[in-house]
Structure formats: structure tokens, C-alpha cells
Design an enzyme around this catalytic site. Structure first.
Site, PDB file in Angstrom:
ATOM      1  N   ASP A  10      -2.125   3.408  -2.341  1.00 40.81           N
ATOM      2  CA  ASP A  10      -3.252   3.898  -1.552  1.00 40.81           C
ATOM      3  C   ASP A  10      -4.433   4.140  -2.502  1.00 40.81           C
ATOM      4  O   ASP A  10      -4.275   4.741  -3.565  1.00 40.81           O
ATOM      5  CB  ASP A  10      -2.861   5.200  -0.842  1.00 40.81           C
ATOM      6  CG  ASP A  10      -3.843   5.587   0.257  1.00 40.81           C
ATOM      7  OD1 ASP A  10      -3.417   5.695   1.413  1.00 40.81           O
ATOM      8  OD2 ASP A  10      -5.033   5.792  -0.052  1.00 40.81           O
ATOM      9  N   ILE A  11      -5.620   3.694  -2.095  1.00 41.39           N
ATOM     10  CA  ILE A  11      -6.799   3.765  -2.963  1.00 41.39           C
ATOM     11  C   ILE A  11      -7.342   5.202  -3.071  1.00 41.39           C
ATOM     12  O   ILE A  11      -8.063   5.520  -4.009  1.00 41.39           O
ATOM     13  CB  ILE A  11      -7.885   2.780  -2.469  1.00 41.39           C
ATOM     14  CG1 ILE A  11      -8.794   2.351  -3.602  1.00 41.39           C
ATOM     15  CG2 ILE A  11      -8.657   3.332  -1.286  1.00 41.39           C
ATOM     16  CD1 ILE A  11      -8.127   1.526  -4.651  1.00 41.39           C
ATOM     17  N   GLU A  43      -7.122   5.874  10.558  1.00 34.64           N
ATOM     18  CA  GLU A  43      -8.238   5.291   9.804  1.00 34.64           C
ATOM     19  C   GLU A  43      -8.164   3.763   9.797  1.00 34.64           C
ATOM     20  O   GLU A  43      -9.170   3.100  10.023  1.00 34.64           O
ATOM     21  CB  GLU A  43      -8.223   5.843   8.369  1.00 34.64           C
ATOM     22  CG  GLU A  43      -9.355   5.320   7.513  1.00 34.64           C
ATOM     23  CD  GLU A  43      -9.229   5.743   6.045  1.00 34.64           C
ATOM     24  OE1 GLU A  43      -8.614   6.783   5.753  1.00 34.64           O
ATOM     25  OE2 GLU A  43      -9.753   5.001   5.198  1.00 34.64           O
ATOM     26  N   HIS A  95       1.023   0.928   8.948  1.00 34.26           N
ATOM     27  CA  HIS A  95       1.405   1.179   7.558  1.00 34.26           C
ATOM     28  C   HIS A  95       2.196   2.479   7.468  1.00 34.26           C
ATOM     29  O   HIS A  95       1.922   3.434   8.187  1.00 34.26           O
ATOM     30  CB  HIS A  95       0.186   1.237   6.635  1.00 34.26           C
ATOM     31  CG  HIS A  95      -0.903   2.141   7.100  1.00 34.26           C
ATOM     32  ND1 HIS A  95      -1.768   1.789   8.112  1.00 34.26           N
ATOM     33  CD2 HIS A  95      -1.273   3.386   6.723  1.00 34.26           C
ATOM     34  CE1 HIS A  95      -2.627   2.775   8.317  1.00 34.26           C
ATOM     35  NE2 HIS A  95      -2.338   3.772   7.494  1.00 34.26           N
ATOM     36  N   HIS A 145       3.069   5.522   4.980  1.00 30.17           N
ATOM     37  CA  HIS A 145       2.691   6.210   3.751  1.00 30.17           C
ATOM     38  C   HIS A 145       3.969   6.694   3.074  1.00 30.17           C
ATOM     39  O   HIS A 145       4.769   7.406   3.701  1.00 30.17           O
ATOM     40  CB  HIS A 145       1.857   7.461   4.051  1.00 30.17           C
ATOM     41  CG  HIS A 145       0.496   7.203   4.616  1.00 30.17           C
ATOM     42  ND1 HIS A 145      -0.641   7.187   3.839  1.00 30.17           N
ATOM     43  CD2 HIS A 145       0.077   6.970   5.887  1.00 30.17           C
ATOM     44  CE1 HIS A 145      -1.701   6.964   4.612  1.00 30.17           C
ATOM     45  NE2 HIS A 145      -1.295   6.834   5.858  1.00 30.17           N
TER      46      HIS A 145
HETATM   47  P1  5GP Z   1      -4.389   6.255   8.077  1.00 31.63           P
HETATM   48  O1  5GP Z   1      -4.912   5.032   8.820  1.00 31.63           O
HETATM   49  O2  5GP Z   1      -2.876   6.289   8.057  1.00 31.63           O
HETATM   50  O3  5GP Z   1      -4.981   7.521   8.597  1.00 31.63           O
HETATM   51  O4  5GP Z   1      -4.873   6.153   6.580  1.00 31.63           O
HETATM   52  C1  5GP Z   1      -5.232   4.941   5.982  1.00 31.63           C
HETATM   53  C2  5GP Z   1      -4.978   5.009   4.483  1.00 31.63           C
HETATM   54  O5  5GP Z   1      -5.396   3.777   3.913  1.00 31.63           O
HETATM   55  C3  5GP Z   1      -5.762   6.122   3.762  1.00 31.63           C
HETATM   56  O6  5GP Z   1      -4.859   6.946   3.036  1.00 31.63           O
HETATM   57  C4  5GP Z   1      -6.732   5.366   2.863  1.00 31.63           C
HETATM   58  O7  5GP Z   1      -6.932   5.991   1.612  1.00 31.63           O
HETATM   59  C5  5GP Z   1      -6.063   4.011   2.703  1.00 31.63           C
HETATM   60  N1  5GP Z   1      -7.006   2.915   2.512  1.00 31.63           N
HETATM   61  C6  5GP Z   1      -8.124   2.679   3.254  1.00 31.63           C
HETATM   62  N2  5GP Z   1      -8.752   1.570   2.807  1.00 31.63           N
HETATM   63  C7  5GP Z   1      -8.023   1.121   1.761  1.00 31.63           C
HETATM   64  C8  5GP Z   1      -8.179   0.002   0.878  1.00 31.63           C
HETATM   65  O8  5GP Z   1      -9.126  -0.789   0.958  1.00 31.63           O
HETATM   66  N3  5GP Z   1      -7.218  -0.161  -0.072  1.00 31.63           N
HETATM   67  C9  5GP Z   1      -6.161   0.690  -0.196  1.00 31.63           C
HETATM   68  N4  5GP Z   1      -5.276   0.428  -1.164  1.00 31.63           N
HETATM   69  N5  5GP Z   1      -5.999   1.756   0.613  1.00 31.63           N
HETATM   70  C10 5GP Z   1      -6.918   1.959   1.580  1.00 31.63           C
END
Ligand code: 5GP
Length: 131
Positions: free
Chosen positions: A28-29, A87, A92, A94
Site C-alpha cells: 500500500d502506497i 477509496e 482488495h 488489506h
Molecule cells: P480502500 O479502498 O480499501 O478504502 O483503500 C484503498 C487503499 O489503496 C488505501 O489504503 C490507499 O493507500 C491505497 N492506494 C490508493 N492508490 C494507490 C496506488 O496508486 N498504489 C498503491 N500501492 N496503493 C494505493
């Protein structure tokens, strides 16, 4: 096309830790903790329960192996798992190395340099290759 599909196609770079024909895992970035990884199906699907039952089980099975690799590569009390997707609308999982409750709460973030990301990914990938 989701940002994760762009990572899968190589259009956007990532710190990859594991891959097979159907899934990829990368760091995760914006990690909650060092080693925070995302496990992603290569076929773009918005919601976890939009997956077929079979794809869901395969995703969890692949995540199991990635989690085992994380446990070996990163010092932590345990690896936690969370599925959100608010987001990025591409399924995905985590996987987060945990030492305290805050590590799973998505409020505390840690910063990693490019070199740290590269080193973490290499350690996890080496453990994955041994599984
Ligand atoms: P969620 O959709 O589960 O709420 O969170 C999405 C996750 O993807 C976040 O923790 C965010 O930091 C990660 N994320 C968003 N864009 C990118 C990206 O371009 N590259 C990576 N490696 N992680 C990302």
C-alpha cells in the site's frame, strides 16, 4: 479502469510482493504500518461480495499465503486483515502487520522512503517464493 488495473498492466508502478495468474499483491502506497500489503484480483470487480464464491475463496487462499510471508518478513504481533474498498472500487484485501489497535484503524499512517518500500517488498517476496 481502476488504479489497481493500471498497476496490474504495469502502467502504474508498484512495490510487488506476490503474483500468480489471477492475483497480485503489492505494498500500500500510504501504509498503516510498514509491510501493509494489498491483495488484488486481476479481474476488476468493484465489491468483495460481487465476486463469485469461487473467486472469493481463491482470493482468501492467495491472501493466506501472502499473510504467511508477511509474518515471516516483518516483525509484528500478528497480521490483520481488512476489506474496505471505499477509496478504490477494485476488490482488495488489506494485510497489515499489527502491533497495536491503531495499526488497523486507517487513521495512523507511516511514511516509507522508496528504498524502504523496495527493501520491504523484496523481503516479503523472498518469503512468498519460499512458501
Ligand atoms: P480502500 O479502498 O480499501 O478504502 O483503500 C484503498 C487503499 O489503496 C488505501 O489504503 C490507499 O493507500 C491505497 N492506494 C490508493 N492508490 C494507490 C496506488 O496508486 N498504489 C498503491 N500501492 N496503493 C494505493
Amino acid at each position: 479502469m481502476s488504479i489497481f488495473t493500471k498497476i496490474i498492466t504495469g502502467e502504474v508502478p508498484s512495490y510487488k510482493v506476490a503474483e500468480n495468474d489471477n492475483f497480485i499483491a503489492f505494498l500500500d502506497i500510504n501504509p498503516n504500518a510498514k509491510g501493509h500489503a494489498l491483495v488484488v484480483p486481476k479481474v476488476e470487480e468493484n465489491k468483495i461480495f460481487g465476486l463469485s464464491r469461487d473467486a472469493y475463496h481463491q482470493l482468501l487462499d492467495f491472501s493466506y499465503t501472502v499473510a504467511k510471508s508477511l509474518e515471516k518478513a516483518i516483525s509484528c504481533k500478528r497480521v490483520g486483515m481488512s476489506i474496505i474498498g471505499l477509496e478504490v472500487p477494485h476488490v482488495h484485501v488489506h494485510l497489515i502487520p499489527l502491533n497495536e489497535m491503531a495499526d488497523i484503524q486507517f487513521t495512523k499512517k507511516v511514511t516509507c522512503t522508496h528504498e524502504e518500500f523496495v527493501a520491504l517488498a523484496a523481503r516479503i517476496a523472498a518469503e512468498f517464493d519460499r512458501e
